[in-house]
Design a protein around this motif. Structure first.
Motif, PDB file in Angstrom:
ATOM      1  N   LYS A 174      25.149  33.294  -0.270  1.00  0.00           N
ATOM      2  CA  LYS A 174      26.187  32.939  -0.363  1.00  0.00           C
ATOM      3  C   LYS A 174      26.704  31.422  -0.875  1.00  0.00           C
ATOM      4  CE  LYS A 174      27.842  36.273   3.017  1.00  0.00           C
ATOM      5  NZ  LYS A 174      28.793  36.488   4.393  1.00  0.00           N
ATOM      6  N   ALA A 175      25.701  30.452  -0.654  1.00  0.00           N
ATOM      7  CA  ALA A 175      25.918  29.093  -1.294  1.00  0.00           C
ATOM      8  C   ALA A 175      25.440  28.947  -2.475  1.00  0.00           C
ATOM      9  CB  ALA A 175      25.172  28.158  -0.182  1.00  0.00           C
ATOM     10  N   GLY A 176      24.880  29.958  -3.162  1.00  0.00           N
ATOM     11  CA  GLY A 176      24.344  29.886  -4.561  1.00  0.00           C
ATOM     12  C   GLY A 176      23.182  29.926  -4.740  1.00  0.00           C
ATOM     13  N   ASN A 177      22.369  29.459  -3.683  1.00  0.00           N
ATOM     14  CA  ASN A 177      20.923  29.187  -3.905  1.00  0.00           C
ATOM     15  C   ASN A 177      20.232  30.503  -4.159  1.00  0.00           C
ATOM     16  OD1 ASN A 177      21.264  26.510  -2.805  1.00  0.00           O
ATOM     17  ND2 ASN A 177      21.254  27.228  -0.662  1.00  0.00           N
ATOM     18  N   SER A 178      19.203  30.288  -4.951  1.00  0.00           N
ATOM     19  CA  SER A 178      18.437  31.397  -5.504  1.00  0.00           C
ATOM     20  C   SER A 178      17.070  31.341  -5.322  1.00  0.00           C
ATOM     21  CB  SER A 178      19.077  31.892  -6.863  1.00  0.00           C
ATOM     22  OG  SER A 178      18.624  30.786  -7.959  1.00  0.00           O
ATOM     23  N   ALA A 179      16.477  32.493  -5.525  1.00  0.00           N
ATOM     24  CA  ALA A 179      14.994  32.430  -5.546  1.00  0.00           C
ATOM     25  C   ALA A 179      14.466  33.745  -6.357  1.00  0.00           C
ATOM     26  CB  ALA A 179      14.095  32.640  -4.188  1.00  0.00           C
ATOM     27  N   GLU A 180      13.322  33.597  -6.837  1.00  0.00           N
ATOM     28  CA  GLU A 180      12.723  34.463  -7.803  1.00  0.00           C
ATOM     29  C   GLU A 180      11.193  34.826  -7.686  1.00  0.00           C
ATOM     30  OE1 GLU A 180      14.345  35.217 -11.962  1.00  0.00           O
ATOM     31  OE2 GLU A 180      12.190  34.652 -12.360  1.00  0.00           O
ATOM     32  N   VAL A 181      10.766  35.964  -7.317  1.00  0.00           N
ATOM     33  CA  VAL A 181       9.377  36.312  -7.497  1.00  0.00           C
ATOM     34  C   VAL A 181       9.010  37.504  -8.331  1.00  0.00           C
ATOM     35  CG1 VAL A 181       7.543  37.437  -6.083  1.00  0.00           C
ATOM     36  CG2 VAL A 181       9.393  35.926  -5.114  1.00  0.00           C
ATOM     37  N   ILE A 182       7.972  37.332  -9.045  1.00  0.00           N
ATOM     38  CA  ILE A 182       7.653  38.236 -10.243  1.00  0.00           C
ATOM     39  C   ILE A 182       6.249  38.941  -9.773  1.00  0.00           C
ATOM     40  CG2 ILE A 182       6.911  38.417 -12.563  1.00  0.00           C
ATOM     41  CD1 ILE A 182       8.709  36.037 -13.316  1.00  0.00           C
TER      42      ILE A 182
END
Length: 140
Positions: free
Chosen positions: A64-72
């Motif tokens: 909700k705070a806009g923090n993001s993570a990505e895994v491929i």
């Protein structure tokens, strides 16, 4: 925020193999955030398990705070199943000496390739004047 499957994905390999022409089942994920219990996750996948090749699945999470993570994760579609060769006359053959051998042929089917070439070769077995070996080979 982090994907808590990142470590196990690397232990099991961020790269997985799938046999061609089988159903691909997305192996799953989990995500956690230290303050947000409602993290949105999107999955972007181009995996086509009917075509050999390398594909990617991208897992993206945003709190909700806009923090993001990505895994491929990489998915490699492979063909490890050998063709099946069938003799067109599977009955044992017994020939009298001096009788001409007739080749009945063979066919092969494969789980991926539409056409499989069968090469049939005959040769005399070294040291035996009357016995022959029959070899079938396939080419993809």
């Amino acid at each position: 925020m982090f994907f808590n499957e990142v470590h196990s994905m690397w232990q099991n390999g961020a790269e997985i193999e799938v046999e061609v022409n089988t159903d691909f089942v997305e192996p799953g994920y989990s995500v956690s955030d230290d303050t947000d219990d409602d993290v949105s996750v999107s999955i972007d996948s181009n995996v086509d398990s009917n075509v050999l090749g390398s594909y990617t699945i991208t897992y993206s999470a945003t709190d909700k705070a806009g923090n993001s993570a990505e895994v491929i994760r990489t998915v490699i579609v492979v063909d490890t199943t050998a063709p099946v060769i069938t003799l067109l006359n599977s009955e044992p053959l017994t020939l009298e000496q001096g009788t001409e051998y007739r080749e009945y042929g063979a066919q092969a089917v494969d789980n991926y390739d539409d056409e499989v070439e069968v090469i049939i070769s005959n040769f005399r077995y070294p040291g035996l004047s009357q016995q022959y070996m029959h070899t079938l080979r396939y080419c993809e």
